[in-house]
Motif scaffolding. Structure first.
Motif, PDB file in Angstrom:
ATOM      1  N   PRO A 179       1.007  -1.189  -0.124  1.00  0.00           N
ATOM      2  CA  PRO A 179      -0.049   0.143  -0.052  1.00  0.00           C
ATOM      3  C   PRO A 179       0.826   1.217  -0.203  1.00  0.00           C
ATOM      4  N   ASP A 180       0.348   2.329  -0.490  1.00  0.00           N
ATOM      5  CA  ASP A 180       0.888   3.525  -0.407  1.00  0.00           C
ATOM      6  C   ASP A 180       1.170   4.269   1.012  1.00  0.00           C
ATOM      7  N   TRP A 181       0.232   3.840   1.899  1.00  0.00           N
ATOM      8  CA  TRP A 181       0.224   4.410   3.224  1.00  0.00           C
ATOM      9  C   TRP A 181      -0.202   3.071   4.028  1.00  0.00           C
ATOM     10  N   ILE A 182       0.055   3.032   5.271  1.00  0.00           N
ATOM     11  CA  ILE A 182       0.048   2.244   6.340  1.00  0.00           C
ATOM     12  C   ILE A 182      -0.443   2.958   7.667  1.00  0.00           C
ATOM     13  N   VAL A 183      -1.536   2.929   8.090  1.00  0.00           N
ATOM     14  CA  VAL A 183      -1.949   3.692   9.430  1.00  0.00           C
ATOM     15  C   VAL A 183      -2.667   2.577  10.289  1.00  0.00           C
ATOM     16  N   GLU A 184      -2.593   3.115  11.503  1.00  0.00           N
ATOM     17  CA  GLU A 184      -3.450   2.316  12.694  1.00  0.00           C
ATOM     18  C   GLU A 184      -4.870   2.313  12.396  1.00  0.00           C
ATOM     19  N   SER A 185      -5.551   3.167  11.938  1.00  0.00           N
ATOM     20  CA  SER A 185      -7.049   3.118  11.571  1.00  0.00           C
ATOM     21  C   SER A 185      -7.264   4.663  10.849  1.00  0.00           C
ATOM     22  N   VAL A 186      -8.423   4.520  10.733  1.00  0.00           N
ATOM     23  CA  VAL A 186      -8.777   5.854   9.662  1.00  0.00           C
ATOM     24  C   VAL A 186      -8.979   6.968  10.610  1.00  0.00           C
ATOM     25  N   ASP A 187      -9.071   6.930  11.844  1.00  0.00           N
ATOM     26  CA  ASP A 187      -8.672   8.224  12.739  1.00  0.00           C
ATOM     27  C   ASP A 187      -7.286   8.402  12.748  1.00  0.00           C
ATOM     28  N   HIS A 188      -6.218   7.995  11.827  1.00  0.00           N
ATOM     29  CA  HIS A 188      -4.931   8.379  11.911  1.00  0.00           C
ATOM     30  C   HIS A 188      -4.467   8.650  10.593  1.00  0.00           C
ATOM     31  N   MET A 189      -5.581   8.944   9.309  1.00  0.00           N
ATOM     32  CA  MET A 189      -5.127   9.236   8.209  1.00  0.00           C
ATOM     33  C   MET A 189      -4.233  10.381   8.331  1.00  0.00           C
ATOM     34  N   PRO A 190      -2.988  10.520   7.247  1.00  0.00           N
ATOM     35  CA  PRO A 190      -2.072  11.570   7.345  1.00  0.00           C
ATOM     36  C   PRO A 190      -2.903  13.065   6.694  1.00  0.00           C
ATOM     37  N   GLU A 191      -2.640  13.966   7.502  1.00  0.00           N
ATOM     38  CA  GLU A 191      -3.085  15.211   6.960  1.00  0.00           C
ATOM     39  C   GLU A 191      -2.774  15.463   5.435  1.00  0.00           C
ATOM     40  N   ARG A 192      -1.669  15.453   5.103  1.00  0.00           N
ATOM     41  CA  ARG A 192      -1.270  15.653   3.766  1.00  0.00           C
ATOM     42  C   ARG A 192      -1.850  14.704   2.592  1.00  0.00           C
ATOM     43  N   LEU A 193      -2.612  13.600   3.056  1.00  0.00           N
ATOM     44  CA  LEU A 193      -3.482  12.894   2.220  1.00  0.00           C
ATOM     45  C   LEU A 193      -4.760  13.630   2.115  1.00  0.00           C
TER      46      LEU A 193
END
Length: 257
Positions: A232-246
């Protein structure tokens, strides 16, 4: 959505904030599900009861994708169905008639209503020329009580018995992904796929040329990533941790469109 937006009957912390942010920023989205049991209205009601703002138009199911695919392939088609109300309703809505004999297609979803008599009938219909369609390839389904066999497991039995390979419409198939993208009215380069499963969500997104976000709140764990040739392009803990730049990049693309 199970593992991304909720787990069983519990909303994943922050999922409500994530959806509210999408709405606030004017970012179009769809809730995609490989579960064909419920109608899109049923899914929206569940989301509302969990505390999310959602309506039927926000939801896109593999049952809908399957029904639209069959209606396009053969208008006025007939189908013998192994599945539940969500699948039958989607087929009827798209002009596909559910029958017990002389079917153009055998369509398999998931559910608890399957009997061995239905499997026998399906085998005979396939042997007579009916084409085998799977709403999705998922071998298992998560439930509050644990894992149960999914659509892929039922289809595997039919494939083994008939020597015919099923065509699967749901994720990671580009058929379902493209339909959902078209509903949003966006290009592939402007689309982000968020999911918890490498074999369906992320694989489908990669194949379509989307940006992909793997959340670790569900099926796939970070220590399993070495098994896959794609990432994946991004790996995050959950949708509550989506990067601001995304968020910012997607909002800019929406504005440019």
């Amino acid at each position: 959505m199970d593992g991304v937006i909720y787990r069983g009957n519990q909303l994943i912390p922050g999922a409500d904030r994530f959806v509210a942010r999408l709405r606030h920023d004017g970012i179009p989205f769809r809730f995609l599900t490989n579960n064909s049991q419920r109608t899109r209205r049923d899914v929206a009601l569940k989301l509302c009861r969990l505390g999310l703002e959602a309506d039927a138009d926000d939801v896109f199911t593999c049952a809908m994708a399957t029904a639209r695919f069959l209606a396009h392939q053969k208008p006025g088609a007939t189908a013998f169905v192994i599945g539940e109300n969500g699948l039958a309703a989607a087929l009827h809505h798209n002009g596909v008639t559910v029958v017990d004999d002389d079917a153009d297609y055998v369509v398999v979803g998931e559910g608890r209503t399957m009997t061995f008599e239905m499997i026998e009938r399906a085998v005979r219909l396939i042997e007579k020329g009916a084409r085998l369609i799977a709403t999705n390839p998922d071998a298992t389904c998560p439930t509050d009580a644990g894992t149960r066999p999914g659509c892929g497991a039922i289809v595997a039995m039919l494939e083994k018995a008939t020597g015919r390979e099923a065509f699967s419409v749901g994720k990671p198939s580009g058929v379902m992904m493209r339909m959902a993208q078209n509903e949003l009215g966006v290009r592939a380069a402007n689309t982000v796929m968020v999911g918890d499963t490498m074999e369906t969500d992320i694989l489908g997104g990669v194949g379509m040329g989307y940006q992909t976000v793997l959340v670790l709140s569900g099926h796939t764990k970070v220590e399993q990533l070495h098994r896959y040739a794609y990432r994946p392009d991004w790996i995050v803990e959950s949708v509550d941790h989506m990067p601001e730049r995304l968020f910012h990049s997607v909002a800019e693309l929406v504005g440019a469109a």
